[in-house]
Design a protein around this motif. Structure first.
Motif, PDB file in Angstrom:
ATOM      1  N   TYR A  55      -7.396 -13.009 -18.976  1.00 45.04           N
ATOM      2  CA  TYR A  55      -6.267 -13.935 -19.061  1.00 45.04           C
ATOM      3  C   TYR A  55      -6.035 -14.394 -17.632  1.00 45.04           C
ATOM      4  CZ  TYR A  55      -1.949 -15.701 -21.239  1.00 45.04           C
ATOM      5  OH  TYR A  55      -0.953 -16.493 -21.757  1.00 45.04           O
ATOM      6  N   ARG A  56      -6.444 -15.611 -17.331  1.00 42.78           N
ATOM      7  CA  ARG A  56      -6.580 -16.042 -15.939  1.00 42.78           C
ATOM      8  C   ARG A  56      -5.390 -16.844 -15.413  1.00 42.78           C
ATOM      9  NH1 ARG A  56     -11.343 -14.746 -13.830  1.00 42.78           N
ATOM     10  NH2 ARG A  56     -13.028 -14.242 -15.243  1.00 42.78           N
ATOM     11  N   ASN A  57      -5.361 -16.946 -14.106  1.00 39.82           N
ATOM     12  CA  ASN A  57      -4.326 -17.675 -13.397  1.00 39.82           C
ATOM     13  C   ASN A  57      -4.594 -19.177 -13.360  1.00 39.82           C
ATOM     14  OD1 ASN A  57      -1.902 -17.640 -11.857  1.00 39.82           O
ATOM     15  ND2 ASN A  57      -3.111 -18.037 -10.039  1.00 39.82           N
ATOM     16  N   GLY A  58      -5.753 -19.612 -13.775  1.00 42.25           N
ATOM     17  CA  GLY A  58      -6.106 -21.030 -13.770  1.00 42.25           C
ATOM     18  C   GLY A  58      -7.250 -21.293 -14.721  1.00 42.25           C
ATOM     19  N   PRO A  59      -7.564 -22.572 -14.947  1.00 47.83           N
ATOM     20  CA  PRO A  59      -8.572 -22.964 -15.938  1.00 47.83           C
ATOM     21  C   PRO A  59     -10.012 -22.876 -15.435  1.00 47.83           C
ATOM     22  CG  PRO A  59      -7.606 -24.915 -14.972  1.00 47.83           C
ATOM     23  CD  PRO A  59      -6.885 -23.736 -14.375  1.00 47.83           C
ATOM     24  N   GLY A  60     -10.494 -21.669 -15.233  1.00 53.19           N
ATOM     25  CA  GLY A  60     -11.871 -21.480 -14.799  1.00 53.19           C
ATOM     26  C   GLY A  60     -12.104 -20.049 -14.348  1.00 53.19           C
ATOM     27  N   ILE A  78      -0.018 -24.072 -25.126  1.00 52.74           N
ATOM     28  CA  ILE A  78       0.875 -25.134 -24.663  1.00 52.74           C
ATOM     29  C   ILE A  78       0.114 -26.426 -24.355  1.00 52.74           C
ATOM     30  CG2 ILE A  78       2.517 -25.758 -22.842  1.00 52.74           C
ATOM     31  CD1 ILE A  78       3.037 -22.638 -22.651  1.00 52.74           C
ATOM     32  N   CYS A  79      -1.013 -26.296 -23.659  1.00 60.78           N
ATOM     33  CA  CYS A  79      -1.800 -27.468 -23.288  1.00 60.78           C
ATOM     34  C   CYS A  79      -3.194 -27.006 -22.861  1.00 60.78           C
ATOM     35  CB  CYS A  79      -1.117 -28.242 -22.159  1.00 60.78           C
ATOM     36  SG  CYS A  79      -0.838 -27.290 -20.647  1.00 60.78           S
ATOM     37  N   GLY A  80      -4.027 -27.944 -22.449  1.00 61.86           N
ATOM     38  CA  GLY A  80      -5.378 -27.563 -22.084  1.00 61.86           C
ATOM     39  C   GLY A  80      -5.990 -28.427 -21.007  1.00 61.86           C
ATOM     40  N   LYS A  81      -7.102 -27.938 -20.511  1.00 62.96           N
ATOM     41  CA  LYS A  81      -7.924 -28.669 -19.556  1.00 62.96           C
ATOM     42  C   LYS A  81      -9.364 -28.309 -19.851  1.00 62.96           C
ATOM     43  CE  LYS A  81      -8.855 -29.648 -14.774  1.00 62.96           C
ATOM     44  NZ  LYS A  81      -8.411 -29.563 -13.404  1.00 62.96           N
ATOM     45  N   GLY A  82     -10.142 -29.278 -20.310  1.00 62.56           N
ATOM     46  CA  GLY A  82     -11.527 -29.011 -20.687  1.00 62.56           C
ATOM     47  C   GLY A  82     -11.586 -27.978 -21.797  1.00 62.56           C
ATOM     48  N   THR A  83     -12.308 -26.897 -21.574  1.00 62.55           N
ATOM     49  CA  THR A  83     -12.450 -25.850 -22.590  1.00 62.55           C
ATOM     50  C   THR A  83     -11.479 -24.690 -22.371  1.00 62.55           C
ATOM     51  OG1 THR A  83     -14.183 -24.756 -21.316  1.00 62.55           O
ATOM     52  CG2 THR A  83     -14.889 -26.395 -22.952  1.00 62.55           C
ATOM     53  N   TRP A  84     -10.438 -24.912 -21.604  1.00 60.61           N
ATOM     54  CA  TRP A  84      -9.455 -23.870 -21.289  1.00 60.61           C
ATOM     55  C   TRP A  84      -8.084 -24.257 -21.829  1.00 60.61           C
ATOM     56  CZ3 TRP A  84     -10.618 -19.303 -18.753  1.00 60.61           C
ATOM     57  CH2 TRP A  84     -11.921 -19.224 -18.241  1.00 60.61           C
ATOM     58  N   TYR A  85      -7.353 -23.252 -22.316  1.00 61.49           N
ATOM     59  CA  TYR A  85      -5.996 -23.454 -22.817  1.00 61.49           C
ATOM     60  C   TYR A  85      -4.999 -22.699 -21.951  1.00 61.49           C
ATOM     61  CZ  TYR A  85      -7.746 -25.255 -27.319  1.00 61.49           C
ATOM     62  OH  TYR A  85      -8.350 -25.993 -28.305  1.00 61.49           O
ATOM     63  N   TYR A  86      -3.906 -23.379 -21.617  1.00 60.82           N
ATOM     64  CA  TYR A  86      -2.775 -22.744 -20.936  1.00 60.82           C
ATOM     65  C   TYR A  86      -1.848 -22.224 -22.024  1.00 60.82           C
ATOM     66  CZ  TYR A  86       1.258 -22.183 -17.837  1.00 60.82           C
ATOM     67  OH  TYR A  86       2.317 -21.671 -17.122  1.00 60.82           O
ATOM     68  N   SER A  87      -1.456 -20.963 -21.934  1.00 60.83           N
ATOM     69  CA  SER A  87      -0.717 -20.352 -23.036  1.00 60.83           C
ATOM     70  C   SER A  87       0.303 -19.339 -22.539  1.00 60.83           C
ATOM     71  CB  SER A  87      -1.703 -19.675 -23.999  1.00 60.83           C
ATOM     72  OG  SER A  87      -2.419 -18.663 -23.312  1.00 60.83           O
ATOM     73  N   THR A 101       4.275 -13.765 -20.670  1.00 64.19           N
ATOM     74  CA  THR A 101       3.353 -14.011 -19.561  1.00 64.19           C
ATOM     75  C   THR A 101       2.534 -15.260 -19.841  1.00 64.19           C
ATOM     76  OG1 THR A 101       3.183 -11.643 -19.085  1.00 64.19           O
ATOM     77  CG2 THR A 101       1.427 -13.047 -18.214  1.00 64.19           C
ATOM     78  N   HIS A 102       2.459 -16.160 -18.859  1.00 63.50           N
ATOM     79  CA  HIS A 102       1.647 -17.374 -18.974  1.00 63.50           C
ATOM     80  C   HIS A 102       0.279 -17.147 -18.354  1.00 63.50           C
ATOM     81  CE1 HIS A 102       5.629 -19.214 -19.540  1.00 63.50           C
ATOM     82  NE2 HIS A 102       4.961 -20.105 -20.234  1.00 63.50           N
TER      83      HIS A 102
END
Length: 115
Positions: A55-60, A78-87, A101-102
């Motif tokens: 569960y990462r701090n950023g999209p990558g 909540i949203c995404g960037k490429g193949t990553w989701y912010y949750s 936790t985000h």
């Protein structure tokens, strides 16, 4: 105090650029927010499908892991960037990350995505 922190950051970045090590610096924590998203998903529920998923701090994968998620852990996407989701974790994870936790997770690590 704020000025001195900004100055210290600027000096550190300058030194990294001069020494040629800027490419290996880890992304900052402030870079890992929902503002990094390129599309919205509006609060969909999701379940993790995998054991030991970062569960990462950023999209990558260059971003640090906040902890591990396991099959059945529940998220609100909540949203995404490429193949990553912010949750956001909707309850305490099996590895004891706190509810609320985000973080970022690769979308292929999710079993379900429902509105």
């Amino acid at each position: 105090m704020r000025k001195s922190l900004h100055r210290a950051s600027t000096v550190a970045l300058s030194l990294a650029l001069v020494s040629g090590t800027a490419a290996v610096l880890a992304p900052t924590a402030s870079a890992a927010t929902s503002s990094t998203c390129t599309y919205n998903i509006t609060d969909y529920g999701a379940t993790v499908d995998g054991n030991g998923v970062n569960y990462r701090n950023g999209p990558g994968t260059t971003y640090y892991s906040k902890g591990l998620l396991y099959t059945g852990d529940r998220l609100k996407v909540i949203c995404g960037k490429g193949t990553w989701y912010y949750s956001q974790l909707t309850r305490r994870s099996k590895s004891h990350l706190a509810s609320g936790t985000h973080g970022w997770i690769r979308k292929d690590m999710l079993a379900t995505l429902a509105g």
